[in-house]
Design an enzyme around this catalytic site. Structure first.
Site, PDB file in Angstrom:
ATOM      1  N   LYS A 176       0.837  -1.210   0.000  1.00 29.84           N
ATOM      2  CA  LYS A 176       0.000   0.000   0.000  1.00 29.84           C
ATOM      3  C   LYS A 176       0.864   1.249   0.000  1.00 29.84           C
ATOM      4  O   LYS A 176       0.594   2.204  -0.740  1.00 29.84           O
ATOM      5  CB  LYS A 176      -0.927   0.014   1.221  1.00 29.84           C
ATOM      6  CG  LYS A 176      -1.975   1.128   1.167  1.00 29.84           C
ATOM      7  CD  LYS A 176      -2.625   1.372   2.506  1.00 29.84           C
ATOM      8  CE  LYS A 176      -1.757   2.250   3.369  1.00 29.84           C
ATOM      9  NZ  LYS A 176      -2.433   2.708   4.601  1.00 29.84           N
ATOM     10  N   ASP A 194      -6.735   0.929   1.264  1.00 36.94           N
ATOM     11  CA  ASP A 194      -6.731   1.000   2.726  1.00 36.94           C
ATOM     12  C   ASP A 194      -8.074   0.471   3.224  1.00 36.94           C
ATOM     13  O   ASP A 194      -8.843  -0.122   2.461  1.00 36.94           O
ATOM     14  CB  ASP A 194      -6.469   2.431   3.198  1.00 36.94           C
ATOM     15  CG  ASP A 194      -7.588   3.399   2.817  1.00 36.94           C
ATOM     16  OD1 ASP A 194      -8.531   2.988   2.089  1.00 36.94           O
ATOM     17  OD2 ASP A 194      -7.543   4.563   3.253  1.00 36.94           O
TER      18      ASP A 194
END
Length: 266
Positions: A176, A194
């Protein structure tokens, strides 16, 4: 006596060659148990904890959703404050299990004195820890900031690398983090997933998945290229301010007529 003994031995061997009634019964029970276990094994596969399977979105619907997002917010921005690719990288690493607002409060002063790996090393781990002590897990994060700064200098000439694989080798940085940096610093068409994007992808039915990677790949597959630069920002902001975890604001949702969530309130 000898003849009697031989007769008994022969009789005993003939009995052993044929399973007894109780043995056959036990064998049948064992076979039944083995057969009964097969369906249970097949049903033990992981199942996504999301809304019942809905009709997939059409390409026209997906285009319409992101057209609405673009019209409402043509140039969405990430909420983590930064000065350059390096400070963005540090901010994203610090944001794990913390809010963007909380990270910003700590990094404004930090980045004012350390906006390069070299300056961060000059501060040292103890000083970095003092700057970010209001952020959760700050001790370990301070250690990671120093370690990634050292690695950037030693292996990348003090510059943030421009590939996902290389960024993921840095302490404290995962997929991420790499996707955020590649997108925001270098304009790559990456999808950072997320908790907000994961929720929106599953709840709306846009890209259902059991984990963040499945949602990431699903979104990349369906979102037209023209929207990919800003797509993860639109989805994050939508999840953060509209498609809330506990009480989604369906009444003001831009895409409530297209959303597949069976529990939507409009």
């Amino acid at each position: 006596m000898a003849k009697i003994t031989r007769a008994k031995a022969a009789k005993k061997s003939s009995v052993l060659s044929v399973p007894s009634k109780s043995a056959r019964k036990t064998a049948r029970k064992t076979a039944k148990k083995a057969t009964a276990r097969k369906p249970a094994k097949a049903s033990a596969k992981p199942v996504a904890k999301r809304s019942p399977k809905s009709k997939p979105w059409t390409s026209a619907e997906v285009h319409e959703v992101f057209s609405r997002f673009r019209k409402a917010n043509p140039e969405p921005k990430g909420e983590l404050e930064h000065l350059n690719p390096y400070t963005l990288l540090v901010a994203v690493v610090l944001s794990a299990q913390a809010t963007d607002a909380g990270v910003n409060r700590a990094t404004r002063a930090l980045f004012a004195v350390a906006d390069t790996p070299e300056k961060m090393l000059d501060l040292g781990e103890d000083t970095v820890r003092d700057y970010i002590k209001t952020i959760g897990l700050y001790r370990n994060k301070a250690k990671n900031v120093i370690a990634l700064s050292q690695k950037l200098i030693a292996e990348f000439g003090g510059e943030v690398p421009r590939t996902r694989a290389e960024i993921e080798t840095l302490p404290g940085a995962g997929r991420k983090t790499a996707n955020v940096v590649l997108n925001m610093a270098f304009g790559e068409h990456t999808m950072a997933v997320d908790t907000h994007v994961f929720r929106v992808g599953n709840r709306t039915g846009l890209a259902p998945g059991n984990n963040v990677l499945e949602v990431e790949l699903g979104l990349e597959k369906i979102i037209p290229s023209e929207f990919m630069l800003h797509a993860h920002h639109w989805l994050i902001l939508h999840g953060r301010y509209t498609c809330l975890a506990r009480k989604p604001r369906c009444e003001v949702c831009l895409i409530n007529d297209l959303c597949r969530w069976p529990e939507k309130t409009v």
